[in-house]
Design a protein around this motif. Structure first.
Motif, PDB file in Angstrom:
ATOM      1  N   CYS A   1      12.648  -4.371   2.034  1.00 42.34           N
ATOM      2  CA  CYS A   1      12.977  -5.834   2.674  1.00 42.34           C
ATOM      3  C   CYS A   1      11.398  -6.297   3.010  1.00 42.34           C
ATOM      4  O   CYS A   1      10.858  -5.500   4.004  1.00 42.34           O
ATOM      5  CB  CYS A   1      13.872  -5.911   3.715  1.00 42.34           C
ATOM      6  N   THR A   2      11.013  -7.620   2.646  1.00 42.09           N
ATOM      7  CA  THR A   2       9.739  -8.247   3.050  1.00 42.09           C
ATOM      8  C   THR A   2      10.026  -9.344   3.881  1.00 42.09           C
ATOM      9  O   THR A   2       9.188  -9.939   4.751  1.00 42.09           O
ATOM     10  CB  THR A   2       9.114  -8.400   1.990  1.00 42.09           C
ATOM     11  N   TYR A   3      11.324  -9.860   3.965  1.00 38.62           N
ATOM     12  CA  TYR A   3      11.750 -10.981   5.053  1.00 38.62           C
ATOM     13  C   TYR A   3      13.093 -11.148   4.989  1.00 38.62           C
ATOM     14  O   TYR A   3      13.888 -10.598   4.317  1.00 38.62           O
ATOM     15  CB  TYR A   3      11.362 -12.242   4.140  1.00 38.62           C
ATOM     16  N   LEU A   4      13.520 -11.551   6.461  1.00 37.69           N
ATOM     17  CA  LEU A   4      14.980 -11.580   6.934  1.00 37.69           C
ATOM     18  C   LEU A   4      15.062 -12.928   7.699  1.00 37.69           C
ATOM     19  O   LEU A   4      14.381 -12.882   8.750  1.00 37.69           O
ATOM     20  CB  LEU A   4      15.436 -10.334   7.411  1.00 37.69           C
ATOM     21  N   GLY A   5      15.850 -13.772   7.198  1.00 39.76           N
ATOM     22  CA  GLY A   5      16.089 -15.039   8.180  1.00 39.76           C
ATOM     23  C   GLY A   5      17.603 -15.154   8.210  1.00 39.76           C
ATOM     24  O   GLY A   5      18.423 -14.760   7.506  1.00 39.76           O
ATOM     25  N   VAL A   6      18.088 -14.981   9.586  1.00 40.76           N
ATOM     26  CA  VAL A   6      19.220 -15.163  10.082  1.00 40.76           C
ATOM     27  C   VAL A   6      19.430 -16.777  10.891  1.00 40.76           C
ATOM     28  O   VAL A   6      18.500 -16.806  11.620  1.00 40.76           O
ATOM     29  CB  VAL A   6      19.818 -14.144  11.203  1.00 40.76           C
ATOM     30  N   GLY A   7      20.405 -17.351  10.516  1.00 40.17           N
ATOM     31  CA  GLY A   7      20.711 -18.701  11.030  1.00 40.17           C
ATOM     32  C   GLY A   7      22.171 -18.748  11.680  1.00 40.17           C
ATOM     33  O   GLY A   7      22.852 -18.100  10.937  1.00 40.17           O
ATOM     34  N   HIS A   8      22.252 -19.308  12.799  1.00 41.41           N
ATOM     35  CA  HIS A   8      23.441 -19.551  13.411  1.00 41.41           C
ATOM     36  C   HIS A   8      23.502 -21.097  13.602  1.00 41.41           C
ATOM     37  O   HIS A   8      22.593 -21.701  14.111  1.00 41.41           O
ATOM     38  CB  HIS A   8      23.563 -18.906  14.713  1.00 41.41           C
ATOM     39  N   SER A   9      24.742 -21.703  13.053  1.00 43.12           N
ATOM     40  CA  SER A   9      25.006 -22.945  13.099  1.00 43.12           C
ATOM     41  C   SER A   9      26.272 -23.494  13.062  1.00 43.12           C
ATOM     42  O   SER A   9      27.151 -22.831  12.356  1.00 43.12           O
ATOM     43  CB  SER A   9      24.241 -23.735  11.972  1.00 43.12           C
ATOM     44  N   SER A  10      26.729 -24.507  13.792  1.00 44.03           N
ATOM     45  CA  SER A  10      28.185 -24.936  13.663  1.00 44.03           C
ATOM     46  C   SER A  10      28.650 -25.355  12.332  1.00 44.03           C
ATOM     47  O   SER A  10      29.611 -25.730  11.930  1.00 44.03           O
ATOM     48  CB  SER A  10      28.447 -26.136  14.581  1.00 44.03           C
ATOM     49  N   GLU A  11      27.463 -25.855  11.344  1.00 43.26           N
ATOM     50  CA  GLU A  11      27.588 -26.283  10.045  1.00 43.26           C
ATOM     51  C   GLU A  11      28.204 -25.254   8.940  1.00 43.26           C
ATOM     52  O   GLU A  11      28.724 -25.591   8.233  1.00 43.26           O
ATOM     53  CB  GLU A  11      26.330 -26.571   9.510  1.00 43.26           C
ATOM     54  N   PHE A  12      27.927 -23.688   9.384  1.00 42.23           N
ATOM     55  CA  PHE A  12      28.230 -22.775   8.704  1.00 42.23           C
ATOM     56  C   PHE A  12      29.827 -22.525   8.579  1.00 42.23           C
ATOM     57  O   PHE A  12      30.257 -22.573   9.744  1.00 42.23           O
ATOM     58  CB  PHE A  12      27.715 -21.507   8.854  1.00 42.23           C
ATOM     59  N   GLU A  13      30.214 -22.339   7.485  1.00 40.35           N
ATOM     60  CA  GLU A  13      31.735 -22.069   7.227  1.00 40.35           C
ATOM     61  C   GLU A  13      32.187 -20.859   7.967  1.00 40.35           C
ATOM     62  O   GLU A  13      31.485 -19.818   7.849  1.00 40.35           O
ATOM     63  CB  GLU A  13      32.030 -22.122   5.845  1.00 40.35           C
ATOM     64  N   PRO A  14      33.273 -20.938   8.895  1.00 40.11           N
ATOM     65  CA  PRO A  14      33.675 -19.727   9.585  1.00 40.11           C
ATOM     66  C   PRO A  14      34.555 -18.967   8.543  1.00 40.11           C
ATOM     67  O   PRO A  14      35.151 -19.463   7.623  1.00 40.11           O
ATOM     68  CB  PRO A  14      34.278 -20.282  10.623  1.00 40.11           C
ATOM     69  N   LYS A  15      34.668 -17.641   8.826  1.00 46.27           N
ATOM     70  CA  LYS A  15      35.415 -16.938   7.949  1.00 46.27           C
ATOM     71  C   LYS A  15      37.140 -17.060   8.451  1.00 46.27           C
ATOM     72  O   LYS A  15      37.366 -17.509   9.580  1.00 46.27           O
ATOM     73  CB  LYS A  15      35.272 -15.163   8.391  1.00 46.27           C
ATOM     74  N   ARG A  16      37.763 -17.271   7.397  1.00 41.99           N
ATOM     75  CA  ARG A  16      39.251 -17.590   7.663  1.00 41.99           C
ATOM     76  C   ARG A  16      39.935 -16.295   7.873  1.00 41.99           C
ATOM     77  O   ARG A  16      39.473 -15.358   7.245  1.00 41.99           O
ATOM     78  CB  ARG A  16      40.064 -18.457   6.433  1.00 41.99           C
ATOM     79  N   PRO A  17      40.990 -16.198   8.741  1.00 38.74           N
ATOM     80  CA  PRO A  17      41.623 -14.812   8.729  1.00 38.74           C
ATOM     81  C   PRO A  17      42.456 -14.533   7.532  1.00 38.74           C
ATOM     82  O   PRO A  17      42.607 -15.355   6.465  1.00 38.74           O
ATOM     83  CB  PRO A  17      42.594 -15.277   9.812  1.00 38.74           C
TER      84      PRO A  17
END
Length: 131
Positions: free
Chosen positions: A115-131
């Motif tokens: 791995c040479t790069y890892l980006g992690v984003g947290h946002s209210s825009e991202f689709e949450p997992k449905r149960p």
């Protein structure tokens, strides 16, 4: 697609979608793998909620009793193409540890599978997992 284009695309979608008629900006991010650029990205929620039974994207961090740490990222798209990389670089291990259940993940690797790069984003825009 470059990291810059992915980030700009998400930002543009947020600007264009941000009207009173919307309950909030939304970004659906199916798992995308670009083998020639050695990059993979997508949101965990979109992969989990996809209609196919193939997509996933994940990064894991591991610590051992000798004090060593490493991380790995894996992705599989709807076509069944899968990629994997791993690293012991401390900043990548710490970034993998920041992953939450509904995050956006973007990773890159080199010819040796590191791995040479890892980006992690947290946002209210991202689709949450449905149960």
């Amino acid at each position: 697609m470059t990291k810059k284009n992915v980030v700009l695309g998400c930002a543009m979608a947020a600007v264009l979608a941000g009207t009173a008629a919307w309950a909030g900006s939304r970004y659906v991010g199916p798992v995308t793998i670009n083998l020639s650029a050695k990059e993979a990205y997508g949101t965990l929620g979109s992969a989990r909620n996809s209609q196919d039974a193939l997509q996933f994207i994940t990064c894991d961090a591991h610590a051992f009793n000798d004090g060593s740490k490493h991380m790995s990222c894996t992705a599989k798209n709807a076509s069944g193409t899968s990629v994997y990389c791993t690293s012991t670089v401390p900043v990548l291990v710490e970034t993998a540890r920041s992953l939450s259940g509904d995050a956006f993940v973007f990773f890159e690797w080199d010819a040796s599978g590191a791995c040479t790069y890892l980006g992690v984003g947290h946002s209210s825009e991202f689709e949450p997992k449905r149960p």
